[in-house]
Design an enzyme around this catalytic site. Structure first.
Site, PDB file in Angstrom:
ATOM      1  N   SER A   1       0.825  -1.206   0.000  1.00 34.10           N
ATOM      2  CA  SER A   1       0.000   0.000   0.000  1.00 34.10           C
ATOM      3  C   SER A   1       0.854   1.249   0.000  1.00 34.10           C
ATOM      4  CB  SER A   1      -0.866   0.044   1.256  1.00 34.10           C
ATOM      5  OG  SER A   1      -1.663  -1.082   1.344  1.00 34.10           O
TER       6      SER A   1
ATOM      7  N   ASN B   1      -3.205   6.049  -1.415  1.00 32.06           N
ATOM      8  CA  ASN B   1      -3.119   6.181   0.043  1.00 32.06           C
ATOM      9  C   ASN B   1      -2.551   7.517   0.497  1.00 32.06           C
ATOM     10  OD1 ASN B   1      -4.330   3.844   1.153  1.00 32.06           O
ATOM     11  ND2 ASN B   1      -2.726   2.679   0.121  1.00 32.06           N
TER      12      ASN B   1
ATOM     13  N   HIS C   1      -0.946  -2.460  -7.260  1.00 33.66           N
ATOM     14  CA  HIS C   1      -1.734  -2.171  -6.058  1.00 33.66           C
ATOM     15  C   HIS C   1      -3.221  -2.353  -6.351  1.00 33.66           C
ATOM     16  CE1 HIS C   1      -2.914   1.023  -2.822  1.00 33.66           C
ATOM     17  NE2 HIS C   1      -3.020  -0.194  -2.347  1.00 33.66           N
TER      18      HIS C   1
ATOM     19  N   GLU D   1      -3.588   0.318  -9.211  1.00 33.62           N
ATOM     20  CA  GLU D   1      -2.599   1.405  -9.272  1.00 33.62           C
ATOM     21  C   GLU D   1      -1.254   0.746  -9.613  1.00 33.62           C
ATOM     22  OE1 GLU D   1      -2.000   3.334  -5.451  1.00 33.62           O
ATOM     23  OE2 GLU D   1      -1.817   5.298  -6.384  1.00 33.62           O
TER      24      GLU D   1
HETATM   25  N1  LIG Z   1      -6.216  -4.499   3.383  1.00 34.56           N
HETATM   26  C1  LIG Z   1      -6.373  -3.674   2.361  1.00 34.56           C
HETATM   27  O1  LIG Z   1      -7.460  -3.084   2.154  1.00 34.56           O
HETATM   28  C2  LIG Z   1      -5.232  -3.461   1.406  1.00 34.56           C
HETATM   29  C3  LIG Z   1      -5.490  -2.771   0.206  1.00 34.56           C
HETATM   30  C4  LIG Z   1      -4.461  -2.659  -0.741  1.00 34.56           C
HETATM   31  C5  LIG Z   1      -3.202  -3.180  -0.461  1.00 34.56           C
HETATM   32  N2  LIG Z   1      -2.979  -3.821   0.736  1.00 34.56           N
HETATM   33  C6  LIG Z   1      -1.640  -4.382   0.955  1.00 34.56           C
HETATM   34  O2  LIG Z   1      -1.710  -5.782   0.712  1.00 34.56           O
HETATM   35  C7  LIG Z   1      -0.744  -6.465   1.515  1.00 34.56           C
HETATM   36  C8  LIG Z   1      -1.460  -7.521   2.330  1.00 34.56           C
HETATM   37  O3  LIG Z   1      -2.404  -6.877   3.176  1.00 34.56           O
HETATM   38  P1  LIG Z   1      -3.641  -7.686   3.794  1.00 34.56           P
HETATM   39  O4  LIG Z   1      -4.617  -6.658   4.257  1.00 34.56           O
HETATM   40  O5  LIG Z   1      -4.057  -8.767   2.864  1.00 34.56           O
HETATM   41  O6  LIG Z   1      -2.926  -8.348   5.073  1.00 34.56           O
HETATM   42  P2  LIG Z   1      -3.431  -9.589   5.949  1.00 34.56           P
HETATM   43  O7  LIG Z   1      -2.895  -9.362   7.319  1.00 34.56           O
HETATM   44  O8  LIG Z   1      -4.898  -9.815   5.774  1.00 34.56           O
HETATM   45  O9  LIG Z   1      -2.688 -10.847   5.255  1.00 34.56           O
HETATM   46  C9  LIG Z   1      -1.297 -10.977   5.214  1.00 34.56           C
HETATM   47  C10 LIG Z   1      -0.969 -12.447   4.975  1.00 34.56           C
HETATM   48  O10 LIG Z   1       0.455 -12.539   4.734  1.00 34.56           O
HETATM   49  C11 LIG Z   1       0.883 -13.759   5.304  1.00 34.56           C
HETATM   50  N3  LIG Z   1       2.329 -13.723   5.470  1.00 34.56           N
HETATM   51  C12 LIG Z   1       3.069 -13.098   6.420  1.00 34.56           C
HETATM   52  N4  LIG Z   1       4.384 -13.334   6.202  1.00 34.56           N
HETATM   53  C13 LIG Z   1       4.475 -14.108   5.095  1.00 34.56           C
HETATM   54  C14 LIG Z   1       5.559 -14.697   4.369  1.00 34.56           C
HETATM   55  N5  LIG Z   1       6.826 -14.514   4.753  1.00 34.56           N
HETATM   56  N6  LIG Z   1       5.276 -15.445   3.284  1.00 34.56           N
HETATM   57  C15 LIG Z   1       3.992 -15.647   2.890  1.00 34.56           C
HETATM   58  N7  LIG Z   1       2.931 -15.113   3.538  1.00 34.56           N
HETATM   59  C16 LIG Z   1       3.167 -14.360   4.620  1.00 34.56           C
HETATM   60  C17 LIG Z   1       0.102 -13.846   6.624  1.00 34.56           C
HETATM   61  O11 LIG Z   1       0.082 -15.173   7.140  1.00 34.56           O
HETATM   62  C18 LIG Z   1      -1.280 -13.353   6.168  1.00 34.56           C
HETATM   63  O12 LIG Z   1      -2.092 -14.442   5.750  1.00 34.56           O
HETATM   64  C19 LIG Z   1      -0.044  -5.400   2.340  1.00 34.56           C
HETATM   65  O13 LIG Z   1       1.131  -5.021   1.696  1.00 34.56           O
HETATM   66  C20 LIG Z   1      -1.074  -4.263   2.360  1.00 34.56           C
HETATM   67  O14 LIG Z   1      -0.469  -3.000   2.537  1.00 34.56           O
HETATM   68  C21 LIG Z   1      -3.966  -3.980   1.665  1.00 34.56           C
END
Ligand SMILES: NC(=O)c1ccc[n+]([C@@H]2O[C@H](COP(=O)([O-])OP(=O)(O)OC[C@H]3O[C@@H](n4cnc5c(N)ncnc54)[C@H](O)[C@@H]3O)[C@@H](O)[C@H]2O)c1
Length: 296
Positions: free
Chosen positions: A118, A189, A139, A151
């Site tokens: 993000s 963001n 993104h 994005e």
């Molecule tokens: N939540 C949102 O609305 C949103 C929107 C756009 C982008 N993002 C980005 O997407 C990414 C994920 O966010 P999220 O909300 O899905 O997080 P989340 O906490 O829901 O999921 C993260 C996952 O990553 C896994 N993980 C951790 N370390 C790992 C590794 N070494 N290898 C493989 N898997 C691993 C965890 O077990 C978990 O299942 C982040 O970079 C976040 O900034 C999030």
């Protein structure tokens, strides 16, 4: 391009895997936690059932989509045949640098390495790899199967060819890609998170309650949901991580995260994914119920 690997099966990862699989790509879904993989696959199944019920997909498409996804807990096995990896693991810079350094060893030289971060610098992530021209930001927005925007973030060294290929891949998923440069928070963001943080400051200062703040923004600004509900959907830990990147990267205290946000994350109140944030999410109804801490 047909073989895609998605790293992380959480909120975003399962949506990204679902979307690629629905559009016919073979997807390897990798997570360190088997439990996250099981939950991620259950979410994909639930979302496909919903699409089937609305007659947006057929039963055959549902089965084909699920059959297109294979789960892995081992990074090397999950990425070695990939032509594109989309990393969507936890928003933590050290974690992402380690994943990219490892992927650089395990993938072939032509593989494009994309991150769904993000806010973390694409240039910084690319710098730990041998081929920074192949690293790019992809993104997706939450919920991925529904939201049209991707994005696309060009790092300092991202090549024109890689950028154009990723624009085309995004279009093949029926998405609209928008190209932006690598700057803290990119565009989405940089604008969204200060608004969410300001809503939390407004709540913390007692200017209005949770429902009042969200109602003002929904009915007054025609936002489809209020900023506090959106924060719960995004995950308060993700919101905090992004505010810290904006504050450090842009060197301006106006981006300092609200102390209430910091406290809630420390207390494990992360929004929908933990069952409670500004609203309580364990109630099994579609009604928004303000969490106990914020009840008057
Ligand atoms: N939540 C949102 O609305 C949103 C929107 C756009 C982008 N993002 C980005 O997407 C990414 C994920 O966010 P999220 O909300 O899905 O997080 P989340 O906490 O829901 O999921 C993260 C996952 O990553 C896994 N993980 C951790 N370390 C790992 C590794 N070494 N290898 C493989 N898997 C691993 C965890 O077990 C978990 O299942 C982040 O970079 C976040 O900034 C999030």
């Amino acid at each position: 391009m047909n073989n895609i690997t998605v790293i992380g099966a959480g909120t975003m990862g399962n949506g990204i895997a679902h979307t690629f699989a629905q559009y016919g790509y073979k997807v390897n879904l990798v997570d360190i936690s088997q439990d996250s993989l099981d939950k991620g696959m259950a979410t994909i199944k639930k979302n496909l059932d919903r699409l089937l019920a609305k007659e947006k997909i057929t039963n055959e498409k549902l089965t084909e989509t699920l059959n297109n996804i294979t789960c892995f807990t081992d990074l090397k096995a999950g990425v070695e045949n990939a032509e594109l990896v989309v990393e969507a693991a936890t928003e933590n810079i050290d974690l992402k640098l380690k994943i990219f350094a490892d992927m650089d060893k395990y993938t072939n030289a032509n593989c494009i390495l994309a991150t769904n971060t993000s806010s973390i610098s694409i240039t910084k992530i690319a710098a730990v790899t041998e081929n920074p021209d192949k690293v790019i930001g992809m993104h997706f927005m939450n919920p991925v199967p529904i939201m049209k925007l991707v994005e696309i973030i060009r790092g300092y060294s991202t090549s024109d060819a890689v950028c154009s290929e990723i624009m085309d891949v995004s279009k093949s998923l029926n998405k609209v890609p928008v190209e932006v440069n690598d700057y803290p928070g990119f565009v989405a963001n940089r604008i969204l998170m200060p608004m969410i943080n300001e809503a939390i400051i407004t709540l913390n200062e007692g200017v209005a309650g949770v429902e009042e703040i969200d109602t003002v923004m929904k009915l007054g600004m025609a936002h489809p949901m209020g900023p506090l509900q959106l924060a719960d959907f995004i995950g308060l830990d993700v919101c905090l991580a992004i505010m810290n990147v904006l504050k450090d990267g842009l060197g301006n205290d106006k981006y300092a995260p609200c102390p209430l946000l910091v406290n809630m994350v420390t207390a494990g109140k992360l929004g929908v994914k933990s069952g409670e944030g500004f609203y309580s999410w364990g109630h099994g109804s579609k009604d928004l119920i303000v969490a106990d801490n914020f009840k008057k």
